[in-house]
Motif scaffolding. Structure first.
Motif, short mmCIF file in Angstrom:
data_model
loop_
_atom_site.label_atom_id
_atom_site.label_comp_id
_atom_site.label_asym_id
_atom_site.label_seq_id
_atom_site.Cartn_x
_atom_site.Cartn_y
_atom_site.Cartn_z
N ASP A 110 28.62 7.47 22.91
CA ASP A 110 29.61 8.30 23.58
C ASP A 110 29.32 9.77 23.30
O ASP A 110 29.19 10.17 22.14
N GLN A 123 21.23 -6.95 16.59
CA GLN A 123 21.82 -6.61 15.29
C GLN A 123 21.45 -7.63 14.21
O GLN A 123 21.64 -8.83 14.40
N PRO A 127 26.83 -7.75 18.92
CA PRO A 127 25.50 -7.77 18.32
C PRO A 127 24.36 -7.46 19.28
O PRO A 127 23.26 -7.15 18.85
N PHE A 128 24.64 -7.53 20.60
CA PHE A 128 23.56 -7.44 21.57
C PHE A 128 23.53 -6.13 22.34
O PHE A 128 22.61 -5.88 23.11
N TRP A 129 24.55 -5.29 22.16
CA TRP A 129 24.64 -4.04 22.90
C TRP A 129 24.89 -2.88 21.95
O TRP A 129 25.49 -3.03 20.89
N MET A 135 22.39 -1.70 10.92
CA MET A 135 23.28 -2.84 11.19
C MET A 135 24.43 -2.49 12.14
O MET A 135 24.87 -3.32 12.92
N HIS A 136 24.95 -1.25 12.04
CA HIS A 136 26.10 -0.88 12.86
C HIS A 136 25.72 0.02 14.05
O HIS A 136 26.60 0.45 14.79
N ARG A 161 28.56 9.88 19.28
CA ARG A 161 28.84 8.70 18.44
C ARG A 161 28.07 7.50 18.99
O ARG A 161 28.14 7.21 20.19
N PRO A 196 21.22 -2.60 26.11
CA PRO A 196 20.94 -3.72 25.20
C PRO A 196 20.30 -3.15 23.93
O PRO A 196 19.47 -2.24 24.01
N LYS A 224 29.24 8.32 28.73
CA LYS A 224 28.99 7.14 27.89
C LYS A 224 27.76 6.40 28.40
O LYS A 224 27.60 6.22 29.61
N SER A 262 25.49 2.75 27.66
CA SER A 262 25.37 1.48 26.95
C SER A 262 24.02 0.86 27.30
O SER A 262 23.61 0.89 28.46
N THR A 291 26.33 1.23 22.22
CA THR A 291 27.00 2.16 23.12
C THR A 291 27.07 3.54 22.47
O THR A 291 27.29 3.66 21.27
N LYS A 322 27.40 3.22 18.32
CA LYS A 322 28.04 2.09 17.65
C LYS A 322 27.59 0.82 18.36
O LYS A 322 27.30 0.84 19.55
N ASN A 323 27.60 -0.28 17.62
CA ASN A 323 27.41 -1.57 18.27
C ASN A 323 28.54 -1.83 19.26
O ASN A 323 29.68 -1.44 19.00
N ALA A 324 28.22 -2.53 20.35
CA ALA A 324 29.27 -3.13 21.18
C ALA A 324 28.95 -4.62 21.17
O ALA A 324 28.38 -5.16 22.12
#
Lengths: 99, 448
Positions: free
Chosen positions: A24, A77, A18-20, A85-86, A12, A72, A68, A70, A22, A14-16
């Motif tokens: 999993d 975003q 707008p700047f990161w 976007m997501h 999976r 930048p 996991k 993460s 992540t 996903k954004n964490a």
């Protein structure tokens, strides 16, 4: 060669914020978790995502059988150059890594 | 003990009404719901508008206002109107006034605003505004050009609003967790448990086996918290609860909030029964500085997009050559005919539109979509360049020596105006001497 998505049932991204970004890797069993923990190099993950390895954060979480990562976001975003976007599609960049 | 009822992950997302009704029978002390986040992109903060439909928002807010009246406890929403900018707060306040009238409710409404003056923020020095990774120091010109800047309120500001005795609190931008953690913290519950439970609960039933059921109840006490989903089939297991710390978090063990951070590395997750999970051992670490995160968005151009479909197998096979040639020729033509900055980009849908050059596993199908994106310094210019692009997308040949091809436009006109393009441009925290320094709290009595 075994692809990561042949070992990991769910990846999976996903954004964490707008700047990161992540990602999993849900390995689901201790065996698969150990194989991924020991068999996936951080430098290969960073390369697949197009970021320097020094910027990659890695968490090997045995309790959840999750690895996991993460980073930048390759593009912040919603900027003109951002395509997702997501951040949902970055998972597929790791799917083809060899384990 | 403090019981917080969380109807869903966000107002406008929907929830299982039976689950909400069950929650109301559990004697909650407060109903708390999130109104948004940055996750839908910079447009909403840039414009101070809501992502969700006004009608959906009103329908769900009506249910929650009735639930509040039935339970006789406060109802609090954070990050109202998706982005929590002042205009988005006003939008929900308007809806609330309409509903109070329609429902015949008399109530005290507290409104907490998070909007900041971009000119004033731009004047703050590096002693007041510090960057978060991976960003550098704030650039004053960029901050000043934001159409909206918000500061993320924490538990202190939400508690100031609750302390007015309000029946409903409508808050601008808050951290996702603050609206849930506030009351437990005010009543002396375990601070690590309060913040950790709030993080687990901020997406509603996403931390359970049945995310769509929405509603959950979290009981906070002086040791930790217990989460119980209100949906019939939903279960909160130690696995679903602890795994939720992964979600949208770059670090699954540490969460920064105004005034400190939460550390859950030592948290113990235990099943209470089939449905509920108990969590203890999370730690709140207070900070010496009180900081709030800033979010800003600004307009960086205007866009017009076109979509053309390519079915010819030879063009599908050589699509990137075709696109590169069009971008080069159209850019040269537009530069010769107009003044002003613009960019033309073509993305190949069905090939690598999603991931671009990072994608090493591209497989093309029998047809491709080509998305033309023109970004320019004015709306008029972006439309004009998009019209110059049109003949290329319609007829451009791969080689000079061939019959003129024609490609498929699904619409007339083929250009769609996207209007302003916004970007997020602050990833910083601002130090405050007092938590309320950057926030404005007002109270009004609504009557039917």
């Amino acid at each position: 060669m075994t692809r990561l998505d042949q070992v990991v049932p769910k990846i999976r991204s996903k954004n964490a914020g707008p700047f990161w970004l992540t990602i999993d890797l849900f390995c689901e069993t201790p065996d698969r978790f150990e194989r991924v923990r020991d068999g996936v190099a951080s430098k290969d993950v960073a390369h697949a995502l197009g970021v320097p390895e020094a910027e990659l954060k890695r968490f090997d979480i045995a309790d959840l059988c999750v690895v996991k990562f993460s980073v930048p976001r390759p593009q912040i975003q919603g900027t003109r150059a951002d395509r997702d976007m997501h951040g949902a599609s970055f998972a597929y960049l790791l799917a083809g890594l060899s384990v | 003990m403090v019981r917080v009822l969380i109807p869903s992950g966000a107002l406008g997302l929907g929830y299982d009404r039976a689950a909400l009704q069950r929650g109301l029978t559990m004697a909650p002390d407060i109903i708390a719901i999130d109104g948004g986040s940055t996750d839908s992109g910079p447009f909403y903060l840039g414009t101070g508008s809501s992502k969700y439909s006004r009608n959906s928002t009103k329908a769900e807010w009506r249910d929650l206002m009735q639930a509040r009246a039935a339970a006789g406890v406060p109802l609090v929403i954070g990050t109202a109107g998706t982005c929590g900018a002042d205009d988005a707060v006003d939008w929900l306040v308007d809806i609330t006034r309409e509903l109070a009238s329609e429902l015949g409710q008399s109530l005290k409404l507290a409104v907490l605003k998070s909007g900041q003056d971009p000119t004033k923020i731009a004047q703050l020095g590096p002693d007041r505004v510090t960057p978060l990774a991976p960003s550098g120091q704030m650039e004053p010109d960029i901050a000043a050009s934001c159409t909206n800047i918000v500061a993320l309120a924490g538990a202190e500001q939400v508690n100031a609003a609750l302390a007015t005795g309000a029946d409903i609190v409508i808050a601008g931008r808050t951290t996702d967790t603050a609206i849930i953690a506030a009351l437990p913290l005010a009543r002396g519950c375990h601070p690590g448990g309060a913040w950790h439970g709030a993080k687990i609960g901020e997406c509603g039933a996403l931390a359970t086996t049945n995310p769509n059921s929405g509603t959950i109840l979290i009981e906070f006490d002086d040791v930790g918290f217990t989460i119980t989903p209100m949906g019939d089939q939903a279960r909160a297991t130690p696995h679903t609860v602890s795994a939720h710390m992964l979600y949208e978090n770059s670090d699954p063990f540490v969460l920064y909030e105004p005034g400190g951070h939460l550390d859950v590395a030592g948290a113990i997750y235990t099943a209470v029964d089939d449905k509920s999970t108990r969590v203890e051992g999370s730690i709140w670490v207070p900070s010496g500085r009180y900081t709030v995160k800033l979010e800003g968005a600004r307009c960086v151009g205007f866009q017009t997009v076109s979509l053309v479909l390519v079915r010819d197998p030879r063009y599908v096979a050589h699509i990137h050559e075709w696109c590169d040639d069009i971008v080069a020729k159209c850019t040269a033509k537009a530069q010769a005919r107009i003044k002003g900055h613009f960019q033309i980009e073509l993305r190949v849908i069905g090939a690598d539109a999603t991931l671009g050059a990072l994608d090493t596993g591209v497989q093309k199908g029998s047809e491709l979509g080509v998305l033309g994106i023109v970004t320019a310094e004015s709306d008029a210019l972006s439309k004009d360049v998009a019209k110059m692009l049109n003949p290329y997308l319609l007829h451009h040949p791969l080689t000079e020596e061939e019959e003129m091809p024609t490609f498929a436009f699904p619409f007339s006109p083929p250009e769609l105006s996207r209007g302003a393009l916004y970007e997020f441009c602050l990833n910083h925290v601002m130090q405050l001497d007092h938590p309320m320094d950057a926030f404005r709290l007002t109270v009004e009595d609504l009557t039917p």
